[in-house]
Motif scaffolding. Structure first.
Motif, mmCIF file in Angstrom:
data_model
loop_
_atom_site.group_PDB
_atom_site.id
_atom_site.type_symbol
_atom_site.label_atom_id
_atom_site.label_comp_id
_atom_site.label_asym_id
_atom_site.label_seq_id
_atom_site.Cartn_x
_atom_site.Cartn_y
_atom_site.Cartn_z
ATOM 1 N N PRO A 1 5.104 8.050 -0.294
ATOM 2 C CA PRO A 1 5.857 7.567 0.866
ATOM 3 C C PRO A 1 4.940 6.980 1.941
ATOM 4 O O PRO A 1 3.888 7.542 2.251
ATOM 5 N N GLY A 2 5.354 5.838 2.492
ATOM 6 C CA GLY A 2 4.593 5.188 3.555
ATOM 7 C C GLY A 2 3.487 4.270 3.057
ATOM 8 O O GLY A 2 2.776 3.671 3.859
ATOM 9 N N PHE A 3 3.323 4.163 1.745
ATOM 10 C CA PHE A 3 2.273 3.323 1.166
ATOM 11 C C PHE A 3 2.919 2.250 0.295
ATOM 12 O O PHE A 3 2.946 2.340 -0.925
ATOM 13 N N SER A 4 3.433 1.208 0.946
ATOM 14 C CA SER A 4 4.166 0.178 0.213
ATOM 15 C C SER A 4 3.520 -1.200 0.292
ATOM 16 O O SER A 4 4.031 -2.151 -0.282
ATOM 17 N N GLU A 5 2.381 -1.311 0.987
ATOM 18 C CA GLU A 5 1.706 -2.604 1.065
ATOM 19 C C GLU A 5 0.926 -2.863 -0.224
ATOM 20 O O GLU A 5 0.458 -1.943 -0.876
ATOM 21 N N VAL A 6 0.786 -4.123 -0.557
ATOM 22 C CA VAL A 6 0.024 -4.526 -1.740
ATOM 23 C C VAL A 6 -1.326 -5.051 -1.275
ATOM 24 O O VAL A 6 -1.416 -5.835 -0.332
ATOM 25 N N ASP B 1 -13.793 -9.798 -10.397
ATOM 26 C CA ASP B 1 -12.510 -9.660 -11.082
ATOM 27 C C ASP B 1 -11.428 -9.268 -10.073
ATOM 28 O O ASP B 1 -11.702 -8.580 -9.084
ATOM 29 N N PRO B 2 -10.179 -9.671 -10.323
ATOM 30 C CA PRO B 2 -9.109 -9.337 -9.375
ATOM 31 C C PRO B 2 -8.821 -7.843 -9.319
ATOM 32 O O PRO B 2 -8.898 -7.141 -10.328
ATOM 33 N N VAL B 3 -8.501 -7.378 -8.112
ATOM 34 C CA VAL B 3 -8.058 -6.003 -7.880
ATOM 35 C C VAL B 3 -6.658 -6.100 -7.279
ATOM 36 O O VAL B 3 -6.453 -6.799 -6.283
ATOM 37 N N HIS B 4 -5.712 -5.412 -7.887
ATOM 38 C CA HIS B 4 -4.332 -5.407 -7.412
ATOM 39 C C HIS B 4 -3.895 -3.950 -7.279
ATOM 40 O O HIS B 4 -3.806 -3.232 -8.278
ATOM 41 N N LEU B 5 -3.664 -3.514 -6.054
ATOM 42 C CA LEU B 5 -3.211 -2.152 -5.793
ATOM 43 C C LEU B 5 -1.854 -2.233 -5.093
ATOM 44 O O LEU B 5 -1.720 -2.902 -4.069
ATOM 45 N N GLU B 6 -0.870 -1.542 -5.636
ATOM 46 C CA GLU B 6 0.498 -1.665 -5.129
ATOM 47 C C GLU B 6 0.888 -0.624 -4.097
ATOM 48 O O GLU B 6 1.967 -0.709 -3.527
#
Length: 136
Positions: free
Chosen positions: A83-88, A97-102
């Protein structure tokens, strides 16, 4: 004293590259283990990882701040669904290399956060998580 990678980690990976004893591993799956983890039984406390981390996310276990004051612009990364962690967060790691954290949250200047939950998260990763090493 072993080192701990806190939720300030955005999976750069340079820490694992410079570790002379190869005790730093990326958490997998990323959505459950979004940071890198340091095996406390293998860590030799050389501090190479601390100097390499562009996010200043690594501390000795006894120095992980319970009241970290943000400079502003840092991200916290948590397991997906926290909860509260919705930014990408989209960036690049040490190798380009790309890093994608949801499941991240950007901190504002002066915001105070507790980074100590990383101590237990790191310990459980190696105790009974994917970093677990079976005896024998």
């Amino acid at each position: 004293m072993p080192h701990v990678i806190t939720s300030l980690c955005l999976r750069d990976g340079g820490c694992a590259t410079v570790c002379p004893v190869e005790c730093i591993v990326p958490g997998k799956p990323t959505d459950k283990y979004p940071t890198f983890y340091i095996d406390p039984e293998t860590c030799i406390d050389c501090d190479a990882c601390v100097a390499e981390c562009p996010w200043n996310a690594i501390f000795t276990e006894d120095e992980v701040p319970s009241a970290y004051t943000a400079k502003g612009g840092e991200y916290l990364s948590m397991p997906k669904g926290t909860p509260g962690f919705s930014e990408v967060f989209n960036g690049k790691n040490h190798d380009g290399d790309p890093v994608h954290l949801e499941s991240t949250r950007k901190l504002t200047a002066g915001e105070v956060v507790d980074l100590t939950p990383a101590i237990e998260a790191n310990a459980s990763f190696f105790k009974d998580g994917p970093g677990y090493k079976a005896a024998g």
